[in-house]
Write an enzyme that holds these catalytic residues in place. Structure first.
Site, PDB file in Angstrom:
ATOM      1  N   ARG A  14     -48.482 -11.238 -23.832  1.00 25.24           N
ATOM      2  CA  ARG A  14     -48.119 -10.542 -22.603  1.00 25.24           C
ATOM      3  C   ARG A  14     -47.844 -11.443 -21.337  1.00 25.24           C
ATOM      4  O   ARG A  14     -48.063 -13.021 -21.847  1.00 25.24           O
ATOM      5  CB  ARG A  14     -49.467  -9.799 -22.465  1.00 25.24           C
ATOM      6  CG  ARG A  14     -49.724  -8.366 -22.882  1.00 25.24           C
ATOM      7  CD  ARG A  14     -48.761  -7.493 -22.689  1.00 25.24           C
ATOM      8  NE  ARG A  14     -48.603  -6.325 -23.467  1.00 25.24           N
ATOM      9  CZ  ARG A  14     -48.556  -5.671 -24.326  1.00 25.24           C
ATOM     10  NH1 ARG A  14     -47.581  -6.668 -25.539  1.00 25.24           N
ATOM     11  NH2 ARG A  14     -49.232  -4.189 -25.250  1.00 25.24           N
ATOM     12  N   GLU A  28     -41.718  -6.433 -16.252  1.00 22.60           N
ATOM     13  CA  GLU A  28     -40.711  -5.770 -17.249  1.00 22.60           C
ATOM     14  C   GLU A  28     -40.169  -4.511 -16.703  1.00 22.60           C
ATOM     15  O   GLU A  28     -41.045  -3.560 -16.205  1.00 22.60           O
ATOM     16  CB  GLU A  28     -40.582  -5.416 -18.831  1.00 22.60           C
ATOM     17  CG  GLU A  28     -41.748  -6.947 -19.369  1.00 22.60           C
ATOM     18  CD  GLU A  28     -42.126  -7.490 -20.494  1.00 22.60           C
ATOM     19  OE1 GLU A  28     -42.397  -5.734 -21.313  1.00 22.60           O
ATOM     20  OE2 GLU A  28     -43.069  -8.144 -21.210  1.00 22.60           O
ATOM     21  N   HIS A  65     -38.457  -7.939 -24.374  1.00 17.11           N
ATOM     22  CA  HIS A  65     -39.528  -7.528 -25.000  1.00 17.11           C
ATOM     23  C   HIS A  65     -39.326  -6.993 -26.726  1.00 17.11           C
ATOM     24  O   HIS A  65     -39.641  -5.196 -26.892  1.00 17.11           O
ATOM     25  CB  HIS A  65     -40.758  -6.263 -24.402  1.00 17.11           C
ATOM     26  CG  HIS A  65     -41.860  -6.215 -24.802  1.00 17.11           C
ATOM     27  ND1 HIS A  65     -42.703  -6.198 -23.430  1.00 17.11           N
ATOM     28  CD2 HIS A  65     -42.573  -6.543 -26.012  1.00 17.11           C
ATOM     29  CE1 HIS A  65     -43.897  -6.217 -24.479  1.00 17.11           C
ATOM     30  NE2 HIS A  65     -44.099  -6.185 -25.707  1.00 17.11           N
TER      31      HIS A  65
HETATM   32  C1  DGY Z   1     -47.241  -3.650 -28.440  1.00 18.03           C
HETATM   33  O1  DGY Z   1     -47.824  -2.753 -29.004  1.00 18.03           O
HETATM   34  O2  DGY Z   1     -48.822  -3.818 -27.339  1.00 18.03           O
HETATM   35  C2  DGY Z   1     -46.320  -4.330 -28.750  1.00 18.03           C
HETATM   36  O3  DGY Z   1     -46.237  -4.967 -27.359  1.00 18.03           O
HETATM   37  C3  DGY Z   1     -44.425  -3.529 -28.229  1.00 18.03           C
HETATM   38  O4  DGY Z   1     -43.783  -4.353 -28.307  1.00 18.03           O
END
Ligand code: DGY
Length: 339
Positions: A253, A282, A301
């Site tokens: 993250r 983002e 992402h």
């Molecule tokens: C999640 O599933 O949390 C991922 O970041 C998506 O790619």
């Protein structure tokens, strides 16, 4: 038999479901067969009124990448279940969900290998300068053999340090240790019992204190969930403690990293490069220096973004929602709703 009697005598009760991110048609059809479904994307201004109206009635919510915060939940008085099409749950007001007894489901497991592939792609791209060198060819600058100034650094045999060692971290460790002969060290809240959880990594991955990980790792890969204890964890001190010439990868993250500190470490410290799939904001704002920094490889992402895996995530999220609305324990529940 009246229809209300039919409902009470065993026919499944149709509930109101709000889908706030596109679902594949087959998964949408599963929901529509069982419930009254509204599809509305709150990010699109023209769909916002429909979203707001459906939210007031919704017993089930399914979607991803939109903050389901306390203010939004206050406008959903009938809500029973939230099913996230993600493994991360940092978009959700966990305390409110718990206090109101709302079940939160997510999608662990089905994306591990795909996210590990993506992280490894970033590792390869940053160390071998793939994006930059491909750009050189595309732009017509390959007019002589490249020289030392454009050489990369090896991946095989180098030490990989993982911040976070959950399912995805372990999938990355397998690639590194078994495929690339890399010593793997990790730092997590507590050591993982490899004998039971990842026997193939026994003797190949070692739990070490954070300072040792930073001092020894050629690649530091952050796979941290976002929580109060990880927010801003990758800061100036942590970056300064990394081995000179190290490469930093973030596949967890964005807000676990202080982005100003990362830029400073790239420009004034000894960090060689950074590969980033996630950012504090983002989509990444156009004004962010991380977007164009010559030693940053930014991705939008895409950790889990393959057709197969995104479909598997949507299918699991749909199953979770159907099960929870039927009063069953969902396949993947994050926060069992018993305050
Ligand atoms: C999640 O599933 O949390 C991922 O970041 C998506 O790619």
């Amino acid at each position: 038999m009246t229809s209300s009697h039919a409902v009470q005598s065993g026919d499944a009760v149709r509930k109101h479901v709000l889908v706030f991110r596109t679902l594949p048609p087959d998964q949408l059809a599963r929901l529509q067969a069982a419930h009254d479904v509204t599809v509305a994307d709150p990010r699109k201004p023209e769909e916002r009124p429909r979203f707001d109206a459906a939210l007031a009635q919704a017993q089930g919510l399914i979607g991803a990448s939109f903050p389901v915060d306390a203010a939004l939940l206050a406008r959903a008085p009938r809500l029973e279940v939230v099913s996230s099409i993600s493994v991360g749950v940092d978009n959700y007001a966990l305390d409110v969900l718990q206090a109101r007894g709302i079940v939160l489901c997510h999608t662990p497991g089905v994306l591990d290998e795909t996210v590990a592939d993506s992280v490894f792609a970033l590792l390869m791209a940053t160390s071998r300068r793939l994006v930059e060198l491909s750009q050189l060819v595309r732009e017509g600058h390959w007019n002589k053999n490249i020289g030392e100034d454009l050489f990369g650094s090896d991946v095989h045999g180098k030490t990989l340090g993982l911040l976070g060692f959950g399912r995805i971290g372990q999938a990355i460790a397998r690639r590194a240790a078994l495929g690339f002969g890399m010593p793997v060290i990790y730092h997590a809240r507590r050591p993982v019992d490899l004998a039971t959880q990842a026997p193939e990594l026994q003797g190949k991955a070692e739990h070490v204190p954070l300072p040792a990980l930073l001092a020894r790792s050629d690649f530091v890969v952050a796979m941290l969930p976002l929580s109060d204890s990880t927010r801003g964890m990758v800061n100036a001190d942590l970056l300064a403690a990394m081995k000179p010439g190290a490469i930093f990868i973030n596949g967890g993250r964005g807000a676990t990293v202080v982005e100003q500190d990362l830029l400073h470490a790239l420009d004034h410290g000894t960090l060689r490069a950074a590969g980033l799939d996630v950012f504090a904001t983002e989509p990444l704002p156009l004004a962010s220096p991380l977007r164009t920094h010559p030693r940053v490889t930014p991705l939008p992402h895409i950790g889990s973004a393959t057709h197969d895996t995104r479909h598997a995530m949507a299918a699991l999220a749909t199953t979770n929602l159907l099960q929870a609305l039927a009063g069953e324990r969902p396949a993947a529940v994050y926060n069992p709703a018993h305050p």
